[in-house]
Design an enzyme around this catalytic site. Structure first.
Site, PDB file in Angstrom:
ATOM      1  N   HIS A 118       4.240  -5.510  12.228  1.00  0.00           N
ATOM      2  CA  HIS A 118       5.513  -4.963  12.704  1.00  0.00           C
ATOM      3  C   HIS A 118       6.621  -5.036  11.655  1.00  0.00           C
ATOM      4  CE1 HIS A 118       7.446  -8.946  13.197  1.00  0.00           C
ATOM      5  NE2 HIS A 118       6.224  -9.352  13.476  1.00  0.00           N
ATOM      6  N   ASP A 119       7.421  -3.989  11.622  1.00  0.00           N
ATOM      7  CA  ASP A 119       8.660  -3.943  10.842  1.00  0.00           C
ATOM      8  C   ASP A 119       8.439  -4.020   9.334  1.00  0.00           C
ATOM      9  OD1 ASP A 119      10.653  -3.988  13.114  1.00  0.00           O
ATOM     10  OD2 ASP A 119       9.609  -5.875  13.523  1.00  0.00           O
ATOM     11  N   GLY A 136       4.377  -9.522   9.223  1.00  0.00           N
ATOM     12  CA  GLY A 136       5.571  -8.823   9.678  1.00  0.00           C
ATOM     13  C   GLY A 136       6.729  -8.864   8.702  1.00  0.00           C
TER      14      GLY A 136
END
Length: 265
Positions: A118-119, A136
């Site tokens: 994520h991200d 992440g």
């Protein structure tokens, strides 16, 4: 061209000439642009934004929810640029409230079994080798190459034109234009071969090498080294980029290689 054995949600926005092979699943709130091909058994979930002329191979999963216990179902995305190849069983998770999106740039190659959490923000022309795992909120800048089985810690930044050897554990930021290898991960020189392939001339490569002598070979701490570079070397885009990268590093940059023999071990 959609195969009858594929499932495409009626709300997905798919360009007319996208090729969708059998047994693909494409969820709602997905956008796929012209010329892209989706291989059999790939799964494209809510929030995916896929550019033009991409190649997504069988078994890839794009835009699954983050593997982050703080995630609360917020509306986030995965954004993939043009001409990017995503090989078998790659997984790319969508963003969280932290940044809202996971980005993979244009002209990238993600080899089989790569995971992008994520991200993350992956720049253009990046190559990530088989089974590398990116945690992440990692940033990987343009033209970086990560060999196979590289594991990157959360929040790490990897600079432009970096080359990281296979099997490396990356826990510190890796500044631009360098090669990184050994355990613990260490500076092993400037990525001169890669830079020549990208039309850096010998004079520019020598300039970058001189900058890294201050950081890794003169016995200075990073603050003193960046001050010396700024004071003693002519301003250039590369010089300023390296100084800014080091000064902005939150995790600290990787160290130079220390030979245990130097300490009588």
């Amino acid at each position: 061209m959609k195969q009858p054995l594929a499932y495409v949600h009626p709300e997905a926005q798919i360009a007319d000439n996208v090729v969708i092979d059998p047994f693909v699943t494409i969820d709602k709130n997905v956008i796929i642009e012209e010329g892209t091909r989706i291989g059999s058994n790939a799964t494209i979930l809510e929030g995916a934004r896929i550019g033009k002329n991409c190649k997504i191979f069988p078994g890839a999963v794009i835009s699954a929810i983050p593997q982050d216990l703080k995630f609360r179902g917020e509306k986030t995305t995965v954004e993939i640029g043009d001409n990017t190849t995503i090989r078998e069983c790659v997984t790319i998770n969508r963003g969280t409230v932290a940044k809202g999106k996971t980005i993979v740039g244009s002209n990238c190659l993600l080899m089989a079994y790569v995971h992008i959490a994520h991200d993350c923000c992956v720049g253009d022309n990046v190559i990530i080798g088989n089974a590398s795992q990116i945690a992440g909120e990692v940033v990987i800048d343009d033209w970086a190459i990560l060999s196979g089985l590289v594991a990157v810690h959360q929040f790490v930044n990897i600079g432009k034109h970096v080359m990281i050897s296979g099997g490396s554990l990356v826990g510190k930021d890796v500044p631009p234009y360098v090669k990184a290898a050994r355990s613990p991960l260490s500076y092993v020189g400037v990525n001169s071969i890669g830079l020549r392939r990208r039309n850096f001339n010998n004079e520019k490569i020598r300039e970058i090498q001189d900058i890294y002598r201050y950081l890794y070979q003169k016995g200075m701490n990073n603050s003193d080294a960046t001050e010396a570079i700024e004071a003693q070397m002519t301003a250039s885009g590369e010089r300023d980029e390296i100084i800014l990268f080091v000064r902005n590093s939150k995790r600290g940059i990787m160290k130079g290689y220390i030979n245990p023999k130097d300490f009588g071990e």
